[in-house]
Structures are given as C-alpha cells and as structure tokens.
Motif scaffolding. Structure first.
Motif, PDB file in Angstrom:
ATOM      1  N   VAL A 157       0.841  -1.198   0.000  1.00  0.00           N
ATOM      2  CA  VAL A 157       0.000   0.000   0.000  1.00  0.00           C
ATOM      3  C   VAL A 157       0.880   1.254   0.000  1.00  0.00           C
ATOM      4  O   VAL A 157       1.479   1.584   1.034  1.00  0.00           O
ATOM      5  CB  VAL A 157      -0.929   0.017   1.231  1.00  0.00           C
ATOM      6  N   PRO A 158       0.972   1.968  -1.122  1.00  0.00           N
ATOM      7  CA  PRO A 158       1.755   3.207  -1.134  1.00  0.00           C
ATOM      8  C   PRO A 158       1.174   4.286  -0.232  1.00  0.00           C
ATOM      9  O   PRO A 158       1.902   5.036   0.412  1.00  0.00           O
ATOM     10  CB  PRO A 158       1.708   3.644  -2.609  1.00  0.00           C
ATOM     11  N   LYS A 159      -0.182   4.366  -0.185  1.00  0.00           N
ATOM     12  CA  LYS A 159      -0.821   5.399   0.636  1.00  0.00           C
ATOM     13  C   LYS A 159      -2.174   4.913   1.126  1.00  0.00           C
ATOM     14  O   LYS A 159      -2.913   4.264   0.387  1.00  0.00           O
ATOM     15  CB  LYS A 159      -1.001   6.691  -0.164  1.00  0.00           C
ATOM     16  N   ALA A 160      -2.500   5.241   2.374  1.00  0.00           N
ATOM     17  CA  ALA A 160      -3.811   4.944   2.949  1.00  0.00           C
ATOM     18  C   ALA A 160      -4.244   6.120   3.809  1.00  0.00           C
ATOM     19  O   ALA A 160      -3.415   6.800   4.425  1.00  0.00           O
ATOM     20  CB  ALA A 160      -3.757   3.674   3.783  1.00  0.00           C
ATOM     21  N   ILE A 161      -5.557   6.359   3.839  1.00  0.00           N
ATOM     22  CA  ILE A 161      -6.118   7.414   4.681  1.00  0.00           C
ATOM     23  C   ILE A 161      -6.919   6.733   5.789  1.00  0.00           C
ATOM     24  O   ILE A 161      -7.886   6.022   5.528  1.00  0.00           O
ATOM     25  CB  ILE A 161      -7.046   8.349   3.883  1.00  0.00           C
ATOM     26  N   VAL A 162      -6.500   6.932   7.043  1.00  0.00           N
ATOM     27  CA  VAL A 162      -7.156   6.310   8.193  1.00  0.00           C
ATOM     28  C   VAL A 162      -7.521   7.406   9.189  1.00  0.00           C
ATOM     29  O   VAL A 162      -6.645   8.087   9.729  1.00  0.00           O
ATOM     30  CB  VAL A 162      -6.243   5.258   8.871  1.00  0.00           C
ATOM     31  N   ALA A 163      -8.820   7.579   9.410  1.00  0.00           N
ATOM     32  CA  ALA A 163      -9.319   8.600  10.344  1.00  0.00           C
ATOM     33  C   ALA A 163      -8.716   9.971  10.040  1.00  0.00           C
ATOM     34  O   ALA A 163      -8.357  10.726  10.948  1.00  0.00           O
ATOM     35  CB  ALA A 163      -9.013   8.184  11.780  1.00  0.00           C
ATOM     36  N   THR A 168       1.775   5.808   4.813  1.00  0.00           N
ATOM     37  CA  THR A 168       2.447   5.440   3.570  1.00  0.00           C
ATOM     38  C   THR A 168       3.244   4.138   3.723  1.00  0.00           C
ATOM     39  O   THR A 168       3.608   3.733   4.829  1.00  0.00           O
ATOM     40  CB  THR A 168       3.405   6.549   3.115  1.00  0.00           C
ATOM     41  N   ASP A 169       3.471   3.517   2.574  1.00  0.00           N
ATOM     42  CA  ASP A 169       4.362   2.359   2.458  1.00  0.00           C
ATOM     43  C   ASP A 169       4.024   1.247   3.453  1.00  0.00           C
ATOM     44  O   ASP A 169       4.867   0.820   4.251  1.00  0.00           O
ATOM     45  CB  ASP A 169       5.828   2.779   2.653  1.00  0.00           C
ATOM     46  N   ALA A 170       2.797   0.784   3.400  1.00  0.00           N
ATOM     47  CA  ALA A 170       2.371  -0.326   4.265  1.00  0.00           C
ATOM     48  C   ALA A 170       2.460  -1.640   3.499  1.00  0.00           C
ATOM     49  O   ALA A 170       2.247  -1.698   2.284  1.00  0.00           O
ATOM     50  CB  ALA A 170       0.947  -0.108   4.754  1.00  0.00           C
ATOM     51  N   THR A 171       2.773  -2.696   4.217  1.00  0.00           N
ATOM     52  CA  THR A 171       2.844  -4.039   3.649  1.00  0.00           C
ATOM     53  C   THR A 171       2.134  -5.008   4.577  1.00  0.00           C
ATOM     54  O   THR A 171       2.294  -4.933   5.805  1.00  0.00           O
ATOM     55  CB  THR A 171       4.310  -4.496   3.468  1.00  0.00           C
ATOM     56  N   LEU A 172       1.346  -5.894   3.999  1.00  0.00           N
ATOM     57  CA  LEU A 172       0.689  -6.947   4.776  1.00  0.00           C
ATOM     58  C   LEU A 172       0.806  -8.259   4.034  1.00  0.00           C
ATOM     59  O   LEU A 172       0.550  -8.316   2.826  1.00  0.00           O
ATOM     60  CB  LEU A 172      -0.777  -6.608   5.040  1.00  0.00           C
ATOM     61  N   VAL A 173       1.211  -9.305   4.752  1.00  0.00           N
ATOM     62  CA  VAL A 173       1.304 -10.649   4.187  1.00  0.00           C
ATOM     63  C   VAL A 173       0.517 -11.593   5.086  1.00  0.00           C
ATOM     64  O   VAL A 173       0.694 -11.594   6.314  1.00  0.00           O
ATOM     65  CB  VAL A 173       2.764 -11.133   4.084  1.00  0.00           C
ATOM     66  N   ALA A 174      -0.370 -12.372   4.497  1.00  0.00           N
ATOM     67  CA  ALA A 174      -1.180 -13.331   5.249  1.00  0.00           C
ATOM     68  C   ALA A 174      -1.139 -14.684   4.559  1.00  0.00           C
ATOM     69  O   ALA A 174      -1.006 -14.763   3.331  1.00  0.00           O
ATOM     70  CB  ALA A 174      -2.621 -12.848   5.371  1.00  0.00           C
ATOM     71  N   THR A 175      -1.240 -15.742   5.340  1.00  0.00           N
ATOM     72  CA  THR A 175      -1.238 -17.097   4.800  1.00  0.00           C
ATOM     73  C   THR A 175      -2.320 -17.921   5.478  1.00  0.00           C
ATOM     74  O   THR A 175      -2.800 -17.572   6.559  1.00  0.00           O
ATOM     75  CB  THR A 175       0.124 -17.783   5.013  1.00  0.00           C
ATOM     76  N   ALA A 187       3.316  -7.491   8.879  1.00  0.00           N
ATOM     77  CA  ALA A 187       2.592  -6.231   8.730  1.00  0.00           C
ATOM     78  C   ALA A 187       3.518  -5.101   9.143  1.00  0.00           C
ATOM     79  O   ALA A 187       4.107  -5.130  10.227  1.00  0.00           O
ATOM     80  CB  ALA A 187       1.328  -6.222   9.593  1.00  0.00           C
ATOM     81  N   SER A 188       3.678  -4.128   8.276  1.00  0.00           N
ATOM     82  CA  SER A 188       4.573  -3.014   8.586  1.00  0.00           C
ATOM     83  C   SER A 188       4.069  -1.756   7.902  1.00  0.00           C
ATOM     84  O   SER A 188       3.318  -1.802   6.924  1.00  0.00           O
ATOM     85  CB  SER A 188       6.004  -3.324   8.132  1.00  0.00           C
ATOM     86  N   ILE A 189       4.521  -0.598   8.411  1.00  0.00           N
ATOM     87  CA  ILE A 189       4.116   0.682   7.849  1.00  0.00           C
ATOM     88  C   ILE A 189       5.206   1.712   8.136  1.00  0.00           C
ATOM     89  O   ILE A 189       5.878   1.648   9.176  1.00  0.00           O
ATOM     90  CB  ILE A 189       2.759   1.134   8.436  1.00  0.00           C
ATOM     91  N   ALA A 190       5.408   2.632   7.193  1.00  0.00           N
ATOM     92  CA  ALA A 190       6.378   3.703   7.400  1.00  0.00           C
ATOM     93  C   ALA A 190       5.836   4.694   8.426  1.00  0.00           C
ATOM     94  O   ALA A 190       4.674   5.085   8.365  1.00  0.00           O
ATOM     95  CB  ALA A 190       6.661   4.417   6.085  1.00  0.00           C
ATOM     96  N   LEU A 191       6.688   5.081   9.374  1.00  0.00           N
ATOM     97  CA  LEU A 191       6.245   5.973  10.449  1.00  0.00           C
ATOM     98  C   LEU A 191       7.440   6.753  10.994  1.00  0.00           C
ATOM     99  O   LEU A 191       8.453   6.147  11.381  1.00  0.00           O
ATOM    100  CB  LEU A 191       5.591   5.164  11.576  1.00  0.00           C
ATOM    101  N   HIS A 193       9.884   8.574   9.732  1.00  0.00           N
ATOM    102  CA  HIS A 193      11.151   8.308   9.054  1.00  0.00           C
ATOM    103  C   HIS A 193      11.716   6.921   9.358  1.00  0.00           C
ATOM    104  O   HIS A 193      12.912   6.678   9.172  1.00  0.00           O
ATOM    105  CB  HIS A 193      12.199   9.374   9.423  1.00  0.00           C
ATOM    106  N   GLY A 194      10.874   6.039   9.839  1.00  0.00           N
ATOM    107  CA  GLY A 194      11.296   4.665  10.093  1.00  0.00           C
ATOM    108  C   GLY A 194      10.204   3.707   9.666  1.00  0.00           C
ATOM    109  O   GLY A 194       9.300   4.062   8.907  1.00  0.00           O
ATOM    110  N   THR A 195      10.284   2.490  10.164  1.00  0.00           N
ATOM    111  CA  THR A 195       9.295   1.468   9.831  1.00  0.00           C
ATOM    112  C   THR A 195       8.769   0.842  11.110  1.00  0.00           C
ATOM    113  O   THR A 195       9.551   0.409  11.966  1.00  0.00           O
ATOM    114  CB  THR A 195       9.908   0.365   8.946  1.00  0.00           C
ATOM    115  N   LEU A 196       7.437   0.811  11.234  1.00  0.00           N
ATOM    116  CA  LEU A 196       6.794   0.169  12.370  1.00  0.00           C
ATOM    117  C   LEU A 196       6.321  -1.215  11.931  1.00  0.00           C
ATOM    118  O   LEU A 196       5.508  -1.346  11.019  1.00  0.00           O
ATOM    119  CB  LEU A 196       5.601   0.988  12.848  1.00  0.00           C
ATOM    120  N   ALA A 197       6.868  -2.257  12.570  1.00  0.00           N
ATOM    121  CA  ALA A 197       6.485  -3.633  12.249  1.00  0.00           C
ATOM    122  C   ALA A 197       5.605  -4.194  13.346  1.00  0.00           C
ATOM    123  O   ALA A 197       5.905  -4.022  14.542  1.00  0.00           O
ATOM    124  CB  ALA A 197       7.737  -4.494  12.087  1.00  0.00           C
TER     125      ALA A 197
END
Length: 201
Positions: A157-163, A168-175, A187-191, A193-197
């Motif tokens: 996900v390059p961009k998402a609007i939440v509330a 930006t730059d979110a990734t989700l992998v499910a199996t 599951a991770s997201i840019a936050l 200037h870093g990345t929140l996993a």
C-alpha cells in the motif's frame, strides 16, 4: 468436434451473477479430448483449456487468462473463502485482478491453484473511516475437496487514509492452511522516518 453453450449459477458465491459459457471440443489422436472454454459474466471473463483423459475421464485444466472486476466480485469471493465475517459491512473495492491457474478434476472433486494479481486496487470503508486509493495485490488460493484455502495474500500500500491521517508504504502478508482461516505473518508501515512492524496475528 463440436460446440456447446450454456449458463452456470455458482454455488456458495453469494450474489454472484450467472456465468455464460461456451465450449469447443476437439478429439485428439490418443483418444483424449481437448476442450477450450470461454466464460463470461458481468465483471468477469476467463479463457480455459481442459484435457479429458480417455482412460479414466480425469480432467486437467488450465486457466490461461482471466480478469475480475472487484467492484462486482469482491464480496462474493470473500463470502466463498469465509472472510466476510471479518470485513466491515460497507467495504467497497475497485480495480481489476488478473487470474491464472491450473489443476485437475476427478471423481474426488476439483483441485488446483489460482493466482490473482492487481496493481491498481482500491479499498475503503466509510463506517470505519479509512480508504486505500491504490494498492498492489498478489494472492494464491488452493481449490481442494475441503474448500477454498487462501494460501497467500500480499498487499503493498503506497498510501492509505485512516481517520483523516495519511499513512504510507504499508505491507501486509497473510497465509492460510485451512478454509476460513487466515494468519497475518507480516505487517509493517512507514512511520516517523522509520518502519513500524507489527507482531504476527
């Protein structure tokens, strides 16, 4: 050699439109029968090939190319895979998915895999106040006698609007290993200037 046409109502796909199909059969020199199929419905098209074995009637199939409009087919597919209970009731989806797959069809039932990919998919829920204007989706499902299994789903996900906030730059992998069950493995997201996993769940 011959041609057949008809219609098919899908079982287990809630609110799915009726499929219209056309088959062209060609006998082969070894006794097998080769069949080409064109399947269409509102928001769906697919071209398939089948080989029917003369010895035991087993069928091998290949989905050469297919396309699904998510605005029409997202909810029927989610219901069939048992994912609708975890989705917001007003979830909307848009964009198109390309499909490919292969497998076998015997007396025991249909088996095989189908892969989906889409580079401009949109999702959103007014009820939960979020939207994703465009994302990249890759998924692989397994067709088995025990049901449809979501083997892998990856969302970029390059961009998402939440509330009202832009993420930006979110990734989700499910199996998944069984029908109606999916585990998020990444599951991770840019936050800041870093990345929140996030931990798998």
């Amino acid at each position: 050699r011959g041609e057949l046409t008809g219609k098919l109502a899908l079982q287990g796909f809630a609110d799915a439109p009726v499929l219209v199909w056309r088959l062209q059969a060609q006998p082969l020199a070894d006794g097998d029968t080769h069949v080409r199929a064109l399947v269409t419905a509102p928001g769906l098209s697919a071209e398939l090939e089948f080989n029917v074995a003369a010895a035991d009637g087993a069928v091998t199939w290949r989905l050469d190319q297919g396309q699904i409009d998510l605005a029409r087919w997202w909810r029927p597919m989610a219901v069939r895979m048992g994912l609708n209970a975890s989705m917001p009731g007003d979830l909307s989806a848009g964009g198109r998915l390309n499909l490919k797959g292969e497998g076998r069809w015997t007396e025991a039932g249909i088996a095989g895999t189908i892969s989906f990919d889409g580079a401009d998919v949109s999702l959103g829920s007014v009820e939960q106040n979020w939207s994703v204007p465009a994302l990249k989706l890759n998924a692989r499902v397994e067709l088995a006698s025990r049901g449809v299994i979501l083997r892998k789903l990856q969302l970029n996900v390059p961009k998402a609007i939440v509330a009202g906030l832009e993420l930006t730059d979110a990734t989700l992998v499910a199996t998944g290993d069984t029908p109606h069950q999916v585990a998020v493995t990444q599951a991770s997201i840019a936050l800041l200037h870093g990345t929140l996993a996030l931990q798998p769940f």
